[in-house]
Enzyme design. Structure first.
Site, PDB file in Angstrom:
ATOM      1  N   LYS A  13      86.091 -29.993  53.570  1.00  0.00           N
ATOM      2  CA  LYS A  13      85.411 -29.219  52.521  1.00  0.00           C
ATOM      3  C   LYS A  13      84.042 -29.815  52.213  1.00  0.00           C
ATOM      4  O   LYS A  13      83.054 -29.099  52.103  1.00  0.00           O
ATOM      5  CB  LYS A  13      86.256 -29.176  51.234  1.00  0.00           C
ATOM      6  CG  LYS A  13      87.616 -28.516  51.405  1.00  0.00           C
ATOM      7  CD  LYS A  13      88.335 -28.352  50.082  1.00  0.00           C
ATOM      8  CE  LYS A  13      88.704 -29.660  49.397  1.00  0.00           C
ATOM      9  NZ  LYS A  13      89.675 -30.498  50.139  1.00  0.00           N
ATOM     10  N   ARG A  88      92.369 -26.855  41.733  1.00  0.00           N
ATOM     11  CA  ARG A  88      93.409 -27.537  42.494  1.00  0.00           C
ATOM     12  C   ARG A  88      94.785 -27.254  41.916  1.00  0.00           C
ATOM     13  O   ARG A  88      95.762 -27.873  42.331  1.00  0.00           O
ATOM     14  CB  ARG A  88      93.158 -29.046  42.416  1.00  0.00           C
ATOM     15  CG  ARG A  88      92.636 -29.642  43.741  1.00  0.00           C
ATOM     16  CD  ARG A  88      92.362 -31.092  43.441  1.00  0.00           C
ATOM     17  NE  ARG A  88      92.361 -31.968  44.552  1.00  0.00           N
ATOM     18  CZ  ARG A  88      91.241 -32.467  45.100  1.00  0.00           C
ATOM     19  NH1 ARG A  88      90.065 -32.070  44.727  1.00  0.00           N
ATOM     20  NH2 ARG A  88      91.329 -33.356  46.057  1.00  0.00           N
ATOM     21  N   ARG A 127      88.456 -42.135  57.972  1.00  0.00           N
ATOM     22  CA  ARG A 127      87.193 -41.643  57.387  1.00  0.00           C
ATOM     23  C   ARG A 127      86.406 -42.794  56.757  1.00  0.00           C
ATOM     24  O   ARG A 127      86.967 -43.680  56.135  1.00  0.00           O
ATOM     25  CB  ARG A 127      87.532 -40.599  56.324  1.00  0.00           C
ATOM     26  CG  ARG A 127      86.344 -40.029  55.620  1.00  0.00           C
ATOM     27  CD  ARG A 127      86.711 -38.774  54.893  1.00  0.00           C
ATOM     28  NE  ARG A 127      87.454 -39.010  53.667  1.00  0.00           N
ATOM     29  CZ  ARG A 127      87.736 -38.053  52.781  1.00  0.00           C
ATOM     30  NH1 ARG A 127      87.360 -36.808  53.016  1.00  0.00           N
ATOM     31  NH2 ARG A 127      88.406 -38.323  51.692  1.00  0.00           N
ATOM     32  N   ARG A 160      86.911 -45.019  51.290  1.00  0.00           N
ATOM     33  CA  ARG A 160      87.313 -44.622  49.935  1.00  0.00           C
ATOM     34  C   ARG A 160      88.645 -45.283  49.598  1.00  0.00           C
ATOM     35  O   ARG A 160      89.527 -45.375  50.445  1.00  0.00           O
ATOM     36  CB  ARG A 160      87.469 -43.102  49.869  1.00  0.00           C
ATOM     37  CG  ARG A 160      86.242 -42.411  49.356  1.00  0.00           C
ATOM     38  CD  ARG A 160      86.356 -40.919  49.417  1.00  0.00           C
ATOM     39  NE  ARG A 160      87.533 -40.367  48.748  1.00  0.00           N
ATOM     40  CZ  ARG A 160      87.717 -39.070  48.538  1.00  0.00           C
ATOM     41  NH1 ARG A 160      86.814 -38.192  48.957  1.00  0.00           N
ATOM     42  NH2 ARG A 160      88.791 -38.619  47.925  1.00  0.00           N
ATOM     43  N   ARG A 171      98.578 -37.738  48.322  1.00  0.00           N
ATOM     44  CA  ARG A 171      97.592 -36.664  48.086  1.00  0.00           C
ATOM     45  C   ARG A 171      98.004 -35.393  48.813  1.00  0.00           C
ATOM     46  O   ARG A 171      97.829 -34.289  48.301  1.00  0.00           O
ATOM     47  CB  ARG A 171      96.201 -37.113  48.546  1.00  0.00           C
ATOM     48  CG  ARG A 171      95.574 -38.135  47.604  1.00  0.00           C
ATOM     49  CD  ARG A 171      94.445 -38.887  48.246  1.00  0.00           C
ATOM     50  NE  ARG A 171      93.291 -38.070  48.527  1.00  0.00           N
ATOM     51  CZ  ARG A 171      92.338 -38.401  49.410  1.00  0.00           C
ATOM     52  NH1 ARG A 171      92.430 -39.525  50.099  1.00  0.00           N
ATOM     53  NH2 ARG A 171      91.321 -37.609  49.580  1.00  0.00           N
TER      54      ARG A 171
HETATM   55  P1  AMP Z   1      88.441 -35.403  46.344  1.00  0.00           P
HETATM   56  O1  AMP Z   1      87.179 -36.158  46.520  1.00  0.00           O
HETATM   57  O2  AMP Z   1      88.205 -33.925  46.164  1.00  0.00           O
HETATM   58  O3  AMP Z   1      89.465 -35.688  47.414  1.00  0.00           O
HETATM   59  O4  AMP Z   1      89.076 -35.901  44.955  1.00  0.00           O
HETATM   60  C1  AMP Z   1      89.459 -37.246  44.760  1.00  0.00           C
HETATM   61  C2  AMP Z   1      90.416 -37.356  43.592  1.00  0.00           C
HETATM   62  O5  AMP Z   1      89.776 -36.881  42.395  1.00  0.00           O
HETATM   63  C3  AMP Z   1      91.678 -36.519  43.696  1.00  0.00           C
HETATM   64  O6  AMP Z   1      92.692 -37.145  44.476  1.00  0.00           O
HETATM   65  C4  AMP Z   1      92.073 -36.381  42.237  1.00  0.00           C
HETATM   66  O7  AMP Z   1      92.643 -37.579  41.736  1.00  0.00           O
HETATM   67  C5  AMP Z   1      90.701 -36.208  41.569  1.00  0.00           C
HETATM   68  N1  AMP Z   1      90.328 -34.779  41.513  1.00  0.00           N
HETATM   69  C6  AMP Z   1      89.292 -34.180  42.154  1.00  0.00           C
HETATM   70  N2  AMP Z   1      89.237 -32.864  41.875  1.00  0.00           N
HETATM   71  C7  AMP Z   1      90.279 -32.613  41.049  1.00  0.00           C
HETATM   72  C8  AMP Z   1      90.776 -31.448  40.416  1.00  0.00           C
HETATM   73  N3  AMP Z   1      90.195 -30.238  40.590  1.00  0.00           N
HETATM   74  N4  AMP Z   1      91.869 -31.573  39.631  1.00  0.00           N
HETATM   75  C9  AMP Z   1      92.459 -32.766  39.430  1.00  0.00           C
HETATM   76  N5  AMP Z   1      92.054 -33.897  40.000  1.00  0.00           N
HETATM   77  C10 AMP Z   1      90.969 -33.849  40.806  1.00  0.00           C
END
Ligand code: AMP
Length: 219
Positions: A13, A88, A127, A160, A171
């Site tokens: 994404k 999400r 990654r 990360r 996740r």
């Molecule tokens: P990402 O970079 O999109 O993989 O997000 C990293 C982490 O941020 C996720 O594993 C969640 O802990 C938190 N996070 C990001 N977006 C959301 C969302 N829309 N709702 C809840 N938690 C989020």
């Protein structure tokens, strides 16, 4: 142009959003990036979000929704946005619909990037992110990445904190339980395009552009 990018962690994404920003000139709004920036700056929001992020769990809906809706109110988002990592959960999707009904137009397109979960584990654990150019790379696709060096700018790479295997598996489970139901949520709108995300970023982007064309989203 109001766009949502849907897909499991590691589907690409962020990579596609970067290309869409360049090609279509609307901002990417990544909730994960917002949380990581706050964490780095040591804000109360970042410290609160960390509890969930480190475990690979979702940050509570109300907190995320407030942040996204504030961000959507900023001037650069007035002519459109690419939401990356939001919504999400069904709660977040319903809140987004209500917000858009009140504040701006509806969604034009939901791009659902589909990738086999077993591919995702390898993608996420290998990654690496660049400290300097913020690029995303992988130890298997970029020879220098295995030495911790960015192939684009020579900067230092890092992993990360939530890209270790245990957190990645959680996740993916959270995605299945909370986020995957959004596919059925958006399907009846007729605005969702499902794209095979297992091919190269260039090939995926060709499909993204085709979906944008079909949805009548112009540059
Ligand atoms: P990402 O970079 O999109 O993989 O997000 C990293 C982490 O941020 C996720 O594993 C969640 O802990 C938190 N996070 C990001 N977006 C959301 C969302 N829309 N709702 C809840 N938690 C989020």
């Amino acid at each position: 142009m109001n766009i949502v990018l849907l897909g499991p962690p590691g589907a690409g994404k962020g990579t596609q959003a970067e290309r869409m920003v360049e090609a279509y000139g609307v901002p990417q709004i990544s909730t994960g990036d917002i949380f990581r920036a706050n964490l780095k700056a040591g804000t109360p929001l970042g410290l609160e979000a960390r509890k969930y992020m480190d475990a690979g769990d979702l940050v509570p809906d109300e907190l995320v929704e407030r942040i996204v809706f504030d961000r959507l109110g900023e001037p650069d988002a007035s002519s459109g946005f690419i939401l990356d990592g939001f919504p999400r959960s069904i709660h977040q999707a319903e809140a987004l619909d209500s917000h858009l009904k009140r504040e701006s137009g509806p969604l034009d397109l939901v791009v659902n990037i589909d990738v086999d979960p077993e591919i995702l584990v390898g993608r996420l654990t290998g990654r690496r992110m660049c400290k300097d150019c913020a690029g995303i790379t992988h130890v298997l696709s970029e020879p220098k990445a295995a030495q911790g060096v960015c192939g684009e700018c020579g900067g230092e790479l890092y992993q990360r904190k939530d890209d270790n295997e245990e957190t990645v598996r959680n996740r993916l489970e959270v995605y299945k339980a909370e986020t995957e139901p959004l596919i059925d949520y958006y399907r009846p709108s007729g605005k969702m395009a499902t794209i095979d995300g297992s091919v190269s970023p260039d090939e995926v982007f060709e499909e993204v552009k085709a979906a944008m064309d079909s949805a009548g989203v112009s540059k």
